[in-house]
Design an enzyme around this catalytic site. Structure first.
Site, PDB file in Angstrom:
ATOM      1  N   ASP A   1       1.539   2.628   3.525  1.00 37.47           N
ATOM      2  CA  ASP A   1       0.696   3.818   3.375  1.00 37.47           C
ATOM      3  C   ASP A   1       1.543   5.093   3.414  1.00 37.47           C
ATOM      4  OD1 ASP A   1      -1.569   5.242   2.873  1.00 37.47           O
ATOM      5  OD2 ASP A   1      -2.442   5.007   4.866  1.00 37.47           O
TER       6      ASP A   1
ATOM      7  N   HIS B   1      -4.355  -0.821   6.172  1.00 40.40           N
ATOM      8  CA  HIS B   1      -3.895   0.022   7.279  1.00 40.40           C
ATOM      9  C   HIS B   1      -4.801  -0.097   8.505  1.00 40.40           C
ATOM     10  CE1 HIS B   1      -6.927   2.654   5.597  1.00 40.40           C
ATOM     11  NE2 HIS B   1      -6.161   3.156   4.662  1.00 40.40           N
TER      12      HIS B   1
ATOM     13  N   HIS C   1       1.565   5.360  -1.695  1.00 33.23           N
ATOM     14  CA  HIS C   1       1.189   6.552  -2.471  1.00 33.23           C
ATOM     15  C   HIS C   1       2.439   7.130  -3.114  1.00 33.23           C
ATOM     16  CE1 HIS C   1      -2.883   6.696  -0.760  1.00 33.23           C
ATOM     17  NE2 HIS C   1      -2.290   6.169   0.296  1.00 33.23           N
TER      18      HIS C   1
ATOM     19  N   HIS D   1     -10.344   0.863   2.204  1.00 29.23           N
ATOM     20  CA  HIS D   1     -10.135   1.869   3.257  1.00 29.23           C
ATOM     21  C   HIS D   1     -11.322   1.749   4.197  1.00 29.23           C
ATOM     22  CE1 HIS D   1      -8.734   5.749   5.016  1.00 29.23           C
ATOM     23  NE2 HIS D   1      -9.961   5.660   5.498  1.00 29.23           N
TER      24      HIS D   1
ATOM     25  N   HIS E   1       0.877  -1.192   0.000  1.00 28.87           N
ATOM     26  CA  HIS E   1       0.000   0.000   0.000  1.00 28.87           C
ATOM     27  C   HIS E   1       0.903   1.228   0.000  1.00 28.87           C
ATOM     28  CE1 HIS E   1      -3.725   2.264   1.612  1.00 28.87           C
ATOM     29  NE2 HIS E   1      -2.810   3.157   1.306  1.00 28.87           N
TER      30      HIS E   1
ATOM     31  N   LYS F   1      -9.548  -0.599  -5.568  1.00 29.16           N
ATOM     32  CA  LYS F   1      -9.504   0.100  -4.294  1.00 29.16           C
ATOM     33  C   LYS F   1     -10.855   0.706  -3.958  1.00 29.16           C
ATOM     34  CE  LYS F   1      -7.926   2.365  -0.850  1.00 29.16           C
ATOM     35  NZ  LYS F   1      -6.822   2.323   0.092  1.00 29.16           N
TER      36      LYS F   1
HETATM   37  N1  OTD Z   1      -4.152   8.155   4.591  1.00 29.62           N
HETATM   38  N2  OTD Z   1      -3.194  10.035   3.631  1.00 29.62           N
HETATM   39  C1  OTD Z   1      -3.410   9.562   2.374  1.00 29.62           C
HETATM   40  C2  OTD Z   1      -3.994   8.372   2.178  1.00 29.62           C
HETATM   41  C3  OTD Z   1      -4.115   7.512   3.330  1.00 29.62           C
HETATM   42  O1  OTD Z   1      -6.071   6.354   3.864  1.00 29.62           O
HETATM   43  C4  OTD Z   1      -5.054   6.383   3.184  1.00 29.62           C
HETATM   44  O2  OTD Z   1      -4.762   5.493   2.397  1.00 29.62           O
HETATM   45  C5  OTD Z   1      -2.975  10.379   1.254  1.00 29.62           C
HETATM   46  O3  OTD Z   1      -2.414  11.441   1.527  1.00 29.62           O
HETATM   47  O4  OTD Z   1      -3.147   9.966   0.099  1.00 29.62           O
HETATM   48  C6  OTD Z   1      -3.598   9.350   4.733  1.00 29.62           C
HETATM   49  O5  OTD Z   1      -3.473   9.825   5.862  1.00 29.62           O
HETATM   50 ZN    ZN Z   2      -3.111   5.072   1.693  1.00 26.00          ZN
HETATM   51 ZN    ZN Z   3      -6.822   4.498   3.254  1.00 24.29          ZN
END
Ligand code: OTD
Ligand code: ZN
Ligand code: ZN
Length: 344
Positions: free
Chosen positions: A248, A175, A16, A137, A14, A100
């Protein structure tokens, strides 16, 4: 002689990576240690179709540092308009490894997420048929549900009903942050996996809120009380087969974090492995680190583990406090203790 530990090269289930100059700045922080990553689709606009995912994969590959050996595993952002046949074709071509699910409004760039779950039923049924995992999520977004309860309520109101309505659907609870999620995940069969981040093994809500507000510890789902962190550490370090690393890692510039309404996300890519080694050592579970970082994830996703290895030595690790980007600095997650294990 210093202690050393060799693991199969890890994957991040996971991640970003963002786009443009941010992508170029943060990608090397992951490719240095990780062989593959499940790439989150929450760009603006989101990665919705197979064509979007192919174009985004090409931008990631074009941004790879020279000599890097890294495979981005693409995902599609589920919307109420997602076409089951587009999803199936994207999987068949080897492009897409998961879809997702963001409940609308749950986290950063989730406005196009799902409001009415009946509308996505045909996609979920197709995914169950073809064995494509749904990454979830898991937070409800109702304003009347306390933010610290949103994960537990989601499991009862949304996740469990979806799984019952779609037998065989493979789901990753992403997460996870609560003992409720740990208990739910461990009671299920092998269609259910769970990822745990590095930062949720390290911080509880006091780290965010006591002694002054710490925006760099604010992420979603927000860190919970200490009993939950303890449960996450037990689950991550247990060696249990359906629990694996999803960092994450979610970079935002400091300018966007340090605002009256700052962005959510912890940027852990640069020091994740060093932190994890320390957490596992503290829990007396270094022998389970490889399962968490390098074996359980590929097994769940039906991929072979990586052949090459990384070695950590207990010689002390350093890491930059910030990474420079064209848009300004991004602060690296500070675990709050010096790191013993260096990736060599
Ligand atoms: N959580 N920030 C972000 C995504 C995640 O839930 C998530 O996957 C982001 O900035 O893309 C965060 O705190
Ligand atoms: Zn995330
Ligand atoms: Zn998330």
């Amino acid at each position: 002689m210093s202690q050393s530990l060799t693991l199969r090269r890890p994957d991040d289930w996971h991640l970003h990576l963002r786009d443009g100059s941010m992508l170029r700045a943060v990608l090397p922080e992951t490719t240095r240690h990780f062989a593959r990553a499940i790439i989150m689709p929450n760009l603006v606009p989101p990665v919705v179709t197979a064509a979007d995912a192919r174009a985004y994969r090409d931008r990631i590959l074009a941004a790879l540092p020279e000599g890097a050996d890294f495979t981005p595993l693409m995902t599609l952002y589920l919307t109420e308009d997602t076409d089951p046949e587009d999803v199936a074709a994207a999987q068949a071509s080897g492009l897409v490894h998961a879809v997702k699910l963001y409940p609308a409004g749950a986290t950063t760039n989730s406005a196009s997420g799902v409001r009415n779950f009946d509308k996505v039923r045909p996609v979920l049924e197709k995914m169950a048929e073809i064995g494509l995992p749904l990454c979830v999520h898991g937070e409800v977004t109702d304003a009347d549900i306390d933010i610290f309860d949103r994960e537990a309520v989601f499991i009862d109101r949304v996740l469990d009903p979806i799984r019952r309505a779609t037998p065989g659907l493979r789901v990753v609870m992403e997460h996870i942050t609560t003992s409720n999620a740990v208990d739910y995940a461990s009671a299920q069969d092998d269609t259910l996996g769970a990822t745990i981040t590095t930062h949720h093994l390290v911080i509880n809500r006091n780290h965010i809120l006591a002694g002054g507000i710490k925006p760099h510890y604010y992420c979603l789902p927000v860190a919970k009380r200490e009993t939950h962190r303890r449960a996450l550490r037990r689950a991550a370090t247990s060696g249990a087969a359906r629990v694996f690393l999803g960092t994450d890692s979610a970079p935002h510039t400091d300018a966007n974090k340090l605002l009256p309404c700052g962005c959510a996300g912890c940027f852990t890519a640069p020091n994740t492995l060093s932190i994890l080694a320390q957490v596992f050592e503290e829990e007396g579970a270094l022998h389970h680190l490889e399962a968490f970082t390098s074996l359980n994830g590929p097994a769940f996703y039906g991929l072979p583990p990586n052949e090459d290895t990384v070695t950590l030595t207990k010689t002390g690790a350093t890491y930059p406090t910030q990474i420079a980007t064209d848009d300004g600095p991004v602060t690296v997650f500070d675990p709050g203790f010096p790191l013993d294990w260096a990736v060599t």
